[in-house]
Design an enzyme around this catalytic site. Structure first.
Site, PDB file in Angstrom:
ATOM      1  N   GLU A 211      -4.414 -17.735  -4.179  1.00 43.60           N
ATOM      2  CA  GLU A 211      -3.374 -17.335  -4.884  1.00 43.60           C
ATOM      3  C   GLU A 211      -2.393 -18.437  -5.368  1.00 43.60           C
ATOM      4  O   GLU A 211      -1.972 -18.914  -4.305  1.00 43.60           O
ATOM      5  CB  GLU A 211      -3.145 -16.442  -3.384  1.00 43.60           C
ATOM      6  CG  GLU A 211      -3.833 -14.977  -3.459  1.00 43.60           C
ATOM      7  CD  GLU A 211      -2.796 -13.896  -2.435  1.00 43.60           C
ATOM      8  OE1 GLU A 211      -2.041 -14.038  -2.740  1.00 43.60           O
ATOM      9  OE2 GLU A 211      -4.026 -13.414  -2.089  1.00 43.60           O
TER      10      GLU A 211
ATOM     11  N   GLU B 175      -5.452 -12.803   4.195  1.00 45.54           N
ATOM     12  CA  GLU B 175      -3.821 -13.236   5.068  1.00 45.54           C
ATOM     13  C   GLU B 175      -3.553 -12.456   6.090  1.00 45.54           C
ATOM     14  O   GLU B 175      -1.984 -11.908   6.336  1.00 45.54           O
ATOM     15  CB  GLU B 175      -2.707 -12.925   3.992  1.00 45.54           C
ATOM     16  CG  GLU B 175      -2.159 -13.669   2.545  1.00 45.54           C
ATOM     17  CD  GLU B 175      -1.011 -13.362   1.652  1.00 45.54           C
ATOM     18  OE1 GLU B 175       0.234 -12.487   2.014  1.00 45.54           O
ATOM     19  OE2 GLU B 175      -0.868 -14.825   0.500  1.00 45.54           O
TER      20      GLU B 175
HETATM   21  C1  GLA Z   1       0.481 -12.475  -1.091  1.00 45.33           C
HETATM   22  C2  GLA Z   1      -1.102 -11.401  -1.294  1.00 45.33           C
HETATM   23  C3  GLA Z   1      -1.045 -11.129  -2.198  1.00 45.33           C
HETATM   24  C4  GLA Z   1       0.290 -10.642  -2.968  1.00 45.33           C
HETATM   25  C5  GLA Z   1       0.546 -11.796  -2.926  1.00 45.33           C
HETATM   26  C6  GLA Z   1       2.220 -12.089  -4.380  1.00 45.33           C
HETATM   27  O1  GLA Z   1      -0.107 -13.722  -1.198  1.00 45.33           O
HETATM   28  O2  GLA Z   1      -1.770 -12.397  -0.188  1.00 45.33           O
HETATM   29  O3  GLA Z   1      -1.631  -9.733  -2.512  1.00 45.33           O
HETATM   30  O4  GLA Z   1       0.624  -9.809  -2.336  1.00 45.33           O
HETATM   31  O5  GLA Z   1       1.045 -12.499  -2.277  1.00 45.33           O
HETATM   32  O6  GLA Z   1       2.848 -13.444  -3.944  1.00 45.33           O
END
Ligand code: GLA
Length: 669
Positions: free
Chosen positions: A310, A151
């Site tokens: 995710e 991210e």
């Molecule tokens: C983001 C991060 C993860 C985690 C999630 C929690 O997407 O990439 O590592 O922190 O949020 O929702």
């Protein structure tokens, strides 16, 4: 050779962080992964501190064992470069790599992604670990993809330190061809005595006494996105050298108001586009957000299948109140992403953490263990995804394009605008919702995209547009397309300079209108429309210059003035929606526009049933997601098969979708 993801069927899994657990737990992890049908996990995302205990010394033994275990169990690894969370020793050695916020405050290490994107020390350390990792695991049989970083920009989208300032100047010199006069002109620095005589006078738009220069801020946003992109490219390069055939991805964060990165510039750098999507607890119709984000990600991927890297099985931990999912929601959410083109479904994270900042975040394997609703749902979803293997590779088909542009978003939301209430994502969602409700398939496009596949192009909010975008959109209309433009579009050029002569600047001629003054509405204010609707947020004094008025104001200071117009332009039609009509009025307006453009919904369904189509070489896959509380019937083509149950649907008999359920119907072509 094209680098594609070599995982059979639909990939299923999540972030797997075994380093959070004693090694005895790992055997249970892989056993349960197999039970759930997990076939790919992302590993090593936050393992830098364990892999490199001190600068240049490595301990790969744990990762070796993890990858071996996964491989023995037939589970593929999406192997991450751990560069999103540099270890504490790194910051002690390089305190200058810590980011500085707008107010000049240096942040401390102690969480994650707390580094300056322009820091040479960070870049060197990140590329070093990426290279060592890449070389070590290039030929590892478990590794099917590189997960570069995590991210990008989630926590450090902007850094205002002196190193960033110097990098910003380098970026600007390149952009303006080393011509400071060109920069002064583009930024309009005669205003408020901001003229620059030396490149070194230029700094980031740090906290200052009054409103900073808009173009300065806009170039800053562009720079910040590019600066992080250069890190992605550099890591990617290193990994490509080590493993030329292994595809790479990085997880985007389309939606939930993350606006730091211009993903149109990022997506072409990836072999596989992937996205993270989380529900907003306060959104009563988060299924619309899922659909919108899925359409946007698929569009970023150029229509190719993408991965949902995710999402959550239940509640997250980062909202004020974190709501759990309701019965059936986990399944509907996951399959809705598949419907929009995802060829992989993954969660954050595999096993719910006992300790650490995200101990209250849901996971595939909850704190409660396998005797839990979430685990049962996770196992059932694995079976569902297994039965959708043949859907892999199929693509969405849309005749409607919605224009989405990060530059327009950034510019619209700069300070000192006619109304701070006008928000880009909100406007897009407002226009998207009625299309979603009527089952119309939508792609998102850049303003300068090839529009030849579309009958209808919608630009709900395009405050900034450059000449290429303007020409592309207006040519689409004059060439026979239908173009609908939302208020306050076309107002400024790529330098944020107002297009003079009346609004909506760039689109005045194509829309056949001319506005001489804007009348934004105060929060809570509404005006009436001649079609019986009401309008909020915005109005403007539109004069017709060739167009006809479709709706006018019947109350307020602009009574009698057109609110929505229609114009024949070349061999096409253009519409200007110069206000924000209430949802019912906007829905009927967009239906009319769509019908005139000859665009049909994917399928007519009972209310609350979402219909989405993916097209494969021999069959269409019709996803029917029932968000309602009653079972629903939907007509399907002859010789159809419902893939989740494997049942044939008799010709002439509709497909039944249980309340809160999902059906995926193969319709042979
Ligand atoms: C983001 C991060 C993860 C985690 C999630 C929690 O997407 O990439 O590592 O922190 O949020 O929702």
């Amino acid at each position: 050779m094209s680098r594609t993801l070599k995982v059979p069927g639909i990939a299923y899994g999540g972030d797997y962080n075994p380093e959070q657990w004693p090694e005895e737990v790992w055997a249970e992890d892989v056993r349960l992964m197999r039970e759930a049908g997990v076939n790919m996990v992302s590993v090593n995302i936050f393992a830098w501190a364990l892999l490199e205990p001190s600068e240049g010394t490595y301990d790969f033994s744990r990762l070796d064992r993890i990858l071996a275990l996964l491989h023995e169990n037939g589970i593929a690894a999406d192997l991450a470069t751990p560069t999103a969370a540099p270890p504490a020793w790194f910051f002690r050695a390089h305190p200058e790599a810590l980011p500085v916020d707008k107010d000049g405050r240096t942040l401390s290490y102690g969480s994650r992604q707390t580094f300056c994107p322009s820091s040479p020390a960070y870049r060197e350390a990140a590329l070093r670990i990426a290279r060592v990792l890449g070389e070590r695991y290039a030929d590892h049989p478990a590794v099917v993809m590189w997960h570069v970083h995590n991210e990008y920009g989630c926590h450090n989208g902007e850094c205002y330190c002196d190193t960033s300032a110097a990098a910003f100047r380098v970026w600007l010199r390149k952009k303006y061809g080393d011509d400071l006069a060109a920069l002064n002109d583009a930024w309009g620095t005669t205003f408020w005595s901001q003229w620059y005589y030396d490149w070194d006078e230029i700094i980031p738009p740090r906290a200052t006494g009054a409103v900073p220069n808009p173009t300065h801020q806009l170039d800053w946003r562009r720079f910040c996105s590019d600066e992080l992109l250069s890190l992605l490219k550099a890591e990617r390069e290193v990994l490509l050298e080590a493993a030329p055939d292994t595809p790479a991805t990085t997880n985007f964060m389309v939606m939930y108001n993350f606006d730091k990165l211009d993903y149109w510039r990022w997506a072409p750098e990836l072999d596989v586009v992937s996205n993270d999507h989380y529900l907003q607890s306060t959104d009563p119709e988060s299924e619309i957000d899922i659909a919108l984000s899925g359409d946007l990600v698929r569009s970023l991927a150029g229509g190719a299948p993408w991965l949902l890297m995710e999402h959550s099985t239940g509640a997250v931990n980062w909202q004020p109140v974190n709501r759990a999912k309701t019965a059936g929601e986990l399944r509907r959410n996951a399959l809705a992403h598949v419907a929009r083109g995802a060829d992989g479904i993954a969660y954050f994270q595999w096993r719910a953490a006992k300790a650490g900042a995200e101990q209250w975040h849901s996971a595939m394997l909850p704190h409660a263990g396998t005797d839990s609703q979430i685990w049962r749902d996770v196992v059932a979803l694995g079976a569902d995804l297994g039965s959708l293997a043949e859907v892999r590779g199929s693509r969405g088909v849309a005749e409607v394009a919605v224009v989405w542009d990060w530059n327009a978003w950034w510019a619209l939301e700069l300070p000192s605008q006619p109304s701070a209430e006008v928000r880009f994502q909100g406007l897009i969602r407002t226009w998207y919702e009625p299309l979603w409700r009527s089952g119309v398939a939508v792609d998102f496009v850049r303003p300068d995209a090839d529009l030849s596949a579309y009958k209808l192009v919608l630009a709900p909010s395009l405050y900034l547009v450059d000449e290429a975008g303007k020409a592309n959109l207006t040519d689409f209309a004059s060439g026979g397309g239908v173009l609908a433009v939302g208020f306050h579009s076309g107002a400024v050029d790529e330098n944020c300079h107002i297009r003079l002569g009346g609004y909506p600047g760039a689109f005045r001629e194509a829309l056949g209108v001319r506005t001489d003054e804007l009348f934004p509405l105060l929060p809570g204010d509404a005006v009436e429309l001649s079609d019986g609707g009401t309008a909020t947020l915005w109005s403007e004094r539109v004069a017709l210059a060739g167009a006809e008025a479709v709706t006018s104001y019947t109350s307020g200071p602009l009574t009698g003035t057109p609110a929505v117009t229609r114009h024949t332009y070349g061999s096409g039609t253009t519409w200007y929606v110069a206000t924000l009509p209430d949802p019912t009025t906007l829905a009927s307006l967009l239906s009319r526009i769509r019908e005139e453009a000859g665009v049909e919904p994917v399928r007519t369904t009972p209310e609350g049933v979402e219909a989405v189509l993916r097209r494969g070489p021999d069959a269409d896959y019709l996803f029917l997601i029932n968000h309602g509380e009653e079972d629903a019937d939907v007509e399907v083509a002859p010789r159809a098969v419902e893939l989740l149950t494997g049942e044939k649907i008799e010709d002439g008999v509709p497909a039944r979708v249980a309340a809160g359920g999902v059906a995926v119907v193969r319709e042979p072509r």
